[in-house]
Design an enzyme around this catalytic site. Structure first.
Site, PDB file in Angstrom:
ATOM      1  N   HIS A   1      42.871 125.842  90.560  1.00 44.42           N
ATOM      2  CA  HIS A   1      43.126 124.905  89.467  1.00 44.42           C
ATOM      3  C   HIS A   1      41.800 124.386  88.925  1.00 44.42           C
ATOM      4  O   HIS A   1      40.735 124.618  89.508  1.00 44.42           O
ATOM      5  CB  HIS A   1      44.006 123.741  89.937  1.00 44.42           C
ATOM      6  CG  HIS A   1      43.478 123.004  91.129  1.00 44.42           C
ATOM      7  ND1 HIS A   1      42.430 122.135  91.063  1.00 44.42           N
ATOM      8  CD2 HIS A   1      43.848 123.037  92.425  1.00 44.42           C
ATOM      9  CE1 HIS A   1      42.192 121.653  92.250  1.00 44.42           C
ATOM     10  NE2 HIS A   1      43.028 122.189  93.110  1.00 44.42           N
TER      11      HIS A   1
HETATM   12  P1  TYD Z   1      45.928 120.324  96.270  1.00 40.35           P
HETATM   13  O1  TYD Z   1      45.082 119.597  95.286  1.00 40.35           O
HETATM   14  O2  TYD Z   1      46.919 121.323  95.780  1.00 40.35           O
HETATM   15  O3  TYD Z   1      45.002 121.020  97.370  1.00 40.35           O
HETATM   16  P2  TYD Z   1      43.949 122.209  97.166  1.00 40.35           P
HETATM   17  O4  TYD Z   1      43.313 122.000  95.841  1.00 40.35           O
HETATM   18  O5  TYD Z   1      42.977 122.085  98.299  1.00 40.35           O
HETATM   19  O6  TYD Z   1      44.689 123.505  97.246  1.00 40.35           O
HETATM   20  O7  TYD Z   1      46.675 119.216  97.116  1.00 40.35           O
HETATM   21  C1  TYD Z   1      47.595 119.533  98.163  1.00 40.35           C
HETATM   22  C2  TYD Z   1      48.612 118.397  98.267  1.00 40.35           C
HETATM   23  O8  TYD Z   1      47.979 117.172  98.624  1.00 40.35           O
HETATM   24  C3  TYD Z   1      49.365 118.154  96.981  1.00 40.35           C
HETATM   25  O9  TYD Z   1      50.715 117.870  97.333  1.00 40.35           O
HETATM   26  C4  TYD Z   1      48.736 116.898  96.420  1.00 40.35           C
HETATM   27  C5  TYD Z   1      48.273 116.164  97.661  1.00 40.35           C
HETATM   28  N1  TYD Z   1      47.046 115.364  97.449  1.00 40.35           N
HETATM   29  C6  TYD Z   1      47.125 113.969  97.472  1.00 40.35           C
HETATM   30  O10 TYD Z   1      48.199 113.377  97.664  1.00 40.35           O
HETATM   31  N2  TYD Z   1      45.981 113.251  97.299  1.00 40.35           N
HETATM   32  C7  TYD Z   1      44.780 113.843  97.080  1.00 40.35           C
HETATM   33  O11 TYD Z   1      43.744 113.141  96.914  1.00 40.35           O
HETATM   34  C8  TYD Z   1      44.715 115.287  97.037  1.00 40.35           C
HETATM   35  C9  TYD Z   1      43.422 116.011  96.797  1.00 40.35           C
HETATM   36  C10 TYD Z   1      45.874 115.999  97.229  1.00 40.35           C
END
Ligand code: TYD
Length: 133
Positions: free
Chosen positions: A51
């Site tokens: 993303h």
């Molecule tokens: P995501 O951003 O998809 O992780 P990555 O980019 O590492 O693949 O986040 C995974 C999950 O965690 C998603 O359900 C959102 C949640 N999340 C939070 O609640 N707070 C945060 O600060 C972050 C980064 C993610």
């Protein structure tokens, strides 16, 4: 935002016979720190990220182990950066597509962020990322 503006930041390291200590204060990072989170226990072969963010800037640090960060900009440029040193931070500007992969066993990715969590700030569709004005 262009891949050419991606920078690796040196995080101050204090060394003595007891080992190393690295410290991040606001002056090390080109934004006000609003949030810190970390990725750990990442199963082998997992891809994370996939993303871009509309406004969020982040500093990524391999606190332990190593992983690769694939960065893409909207000009079709791509760069892969290996993070494997706790005193080096990868600064990712907003509007940069990122994928995290090849996590080593025990790797920990520390993320220092310029904003609190906001799911509306994510762009998860690569085509929308390319077309976003
Ligand atoms: P995501 O951003 O998809 O992780 P990555 O980019 O590492 O693949 O986040 C995974 C999950 O965690 C998603 O359900 C959102 C949640 N999340 C939070 O609640 N707070 C945060 O600060 C972050 C980064 C993610």
């Amino acid at each position: 935002m262009s891949i050419d503006t991606i920078t690796i930041i040196d995080i101050p390291k204090i060394t003595d016979v007891r080992g190393n200590l690295s410290v991040i204060e606001n002056d090390v990072v080109p934004f006000d720190i609003k949030r810190v989170y970390y990725l750990y226990d990442v199963p082998s072969g997992t891809h994370r990220g996939g993303h871009a963010h509309k406004t969020l800037q982040q500093l990524l640090i391999a606190i332990s182990g190593s992983f690769n960060v694939v960065l893409k900009d909207r000009n079709g440029q791509q760069k892969t950066i290996t993070l494997n040193k706790p005193n080096k931070g990868l600064l990712i500007p907003n509007m940069t597509w990122r994928e995290l992969e090849d996590f080593s066993s025990g790797a920990v990715c520390l993320v220092i962020a310029s904003e609190i969590y906001d799911k509306e700030d994510y762009i998860r569709d690569f085509n929308k990322f390319l077309l976003k004005r």
